[in-house]
Structure formats: structure tokens, C-alpha cells
Design a protein around this motif. Structure first.
Motif, PDB file in Angstrom:
ATOM      1  N   LYS A  14       6.452 -15.231 -12.750  1.00  0.00           N
ATOM      2  CA  LYS A  14       5.113 -15.418 -13.310  1.00  0.00           C
ATOM      3  C   LYS A  14       4.825 -14.406 -14.421  1.00  0.00           C
ATOM      4  O   LYS A  14       4.258 -14.752 -15.462  1.00  0.00           O
ATOM      5  CB  LYS A  14       4.073 -15.283 -12.189  1.00  0.00           C
ATOM      6  N   ALA A  30       4.256 -15.165 -18.462  1.00  0.00           N
ATOM      7  CA  ALA A  30       3.119 -14.687 -19.258  1.00  0.00           C
ATOM      8  C   ALA A  30       3.611 -13.979 -20.522  1.00  0.00           C
ATOM      9  O   ALA A  30       3.024 -14.149 -21.600  1.00  0.00           O
ATOM     10  CB  ALA A  30       2.242 -13.745 -18.429  1.00  0.00           C
ATOM     11  N   ASP A  82       4.605 -16.705 -22.844  1.00  0.00           N
ATOM     12  CA  ASP A  82       3.418 -17.298 -23.474  1.00  0.00           C
ATOM     13  C   ASP A  82       2.911 -16.409 -24.603  1.00  0.00           C
ATOM     14  O   ASP A  82       2.482 -16.904 -25.643  1.00  0.00           O
ATOM     15  CB  ASP A  82       2.303 -17.518 -22.443  1.00  0.00           C
ATOM     16  N   LEU A 105      -4.285 -14.230 -24.244  1.00  0.00           N
ATOM     17  CA  LEU A 105      -4.295 -13.385 -23.048  1.00  0.00           C
ATOM     18  C   LEU A 105      -5.682 -13.174 -22.450  1.00  0.00           C
ATOM     19  O   LEU A 105      -5.829 -12.418 -21.490  1.00  0.00           O
ATOM     20  CB  LEU A 105      -3.656 -12.039 -23.366  1.00  0.00           C
ATOM     21  N   LEU A 147      -5.945 -13.995 -18.652  1.00  0.00           N
ATOM     22  CA  LEU A 147      -5.157 -13.044 -17.876  1.00  0.00           C
ATOM     23  C   LEU A 147      -5.857 -11.689 -17.815  1.00  0.00           C
ATOM     24  O   LEU A 147      -5.883 -11.033 -16.770  1.00  0.00           O
ATOM     25  CB  LEU A 147      -3.767 -12.914 -18.493  1.00  0.00           C
TER      26      LEU A 147
END
Length: 142
Positions: free
Chosen positions: A62, A66, A69, A81, A84
Motif C-alpha cells: 500500500k 502511494a 501514485d 496526496l 492521504l
């Protein structure tokens, strides 16, 4: 602080090498984090933190997802972001210093896994990139 064109190219090139190994890189990074900075384990009381556990592999994957991404949105990192950052600030309440610790552990992992590719220039670009990510992830704390 922003990335220069050559640094972006370095980040993207290295990511292409990392992406197929995202889960093991993420797992190793987390294991390195928990071993080097045991205080970070407090955010994972419900995890099996033994070497190679399914929970470590899933969370490592995970984390690297991220990062991937972020690489894909390298020209628009703040927007990419935002969710997040909000999750870690408002819901998980993670101490912002942990982003820097995780970044350091990722860099060490990359250096160990890609010794020929992780040149000083690549190290510098990835260090800068991860510093930018850490800074963006702490925006909601301010």
C-alpha cells in the motif's frame, strides 16, 4: 522546493525498476523502519509485525502504491496526496516525523536492492522527492 526536469526523469526511471518489486520493497522498508525506529510500531498494535507477515506485506504494498501514485502525479503532488495527508493527520494522527523516518528507510532499501542503479545522482533525486512527499503529507498538521 520543486523537482527539476532531470530529477523527474530520474524518479520515473527508477520507479519503473521498483514497480515490479513494490510489495517486497515496501515490506522491507517497513521491517527496516520497525527495527531501526521501534517507536513507530505504536501505530500498528493490531498488526503481526513478524518478518514477512501478510499484514506487513499488504501495508508495504500500500505504501509503495502511494509512492507510485505520487510518481504518476509528479507534476501535481499536492492534489494527489491531499486525501492521504488528511487521513494521516485527522484520522490516524501519525506523528509527522515518521514520514521522514519512512523515507530514510525506503532510500536505504533502494540502495540495498539496486546498488548499481542507486547512484549518488539517483539518491539525491529520490531524497528530494521523498522530502517533498513528507512535506506535503504534513501540510494538514499545520
Amino acid at each position: 522546493m520543486s523537482l527539476m526536469k532531470n530529477e523527474r526523469a530520474i524518479i520515473m526511471s527508477m520507479w519503473e525498476k521498483m514497480a515490479p518489486q513494490a510489495e517486497p520493497i515496501g515490506t522491507e522498508t517497513l521491517e527496516r523502519l520497525f527495527c531501526s525506529y521501534p517507536q513507530t510500531k505504536t501505530y500498528f498494535p493490531h498488526f503481526d509485525l513478524h518478518h514477512g507477515s501478510q499484514q506487513l506485506r499488504a501495508h508495504g504494498s500500500k505504501i509503495l502504491s502511494a509512492v507510485g501514485d505520487a510518481v504518476k502525479n509528479i507534476d501535481n503532488l499536492s492534489s494527489a496526496l491531499t486525501k492521504l495527508s488528511e487521513l494521516h493527520a485527522y484520522i490516524l494522527r501519525v506523528d509527522p516525523v515518521n514520514f521522514k523516518l519512512l523515507s530514510h528507510c525506503l532510500l536505504v532499501t533502494l540502495a540495498a536492492r539496486f546498488p548499481a542503479d542507486f547512484t549518488p545522482e539517483v539518491h539525491e533525486a529520490w531524497d528530494k522527492f521523498m522530502s517533498i512527499l513528507s512535506s506535503i503529507l504534513t501540510e494538514k498538521y499545520r
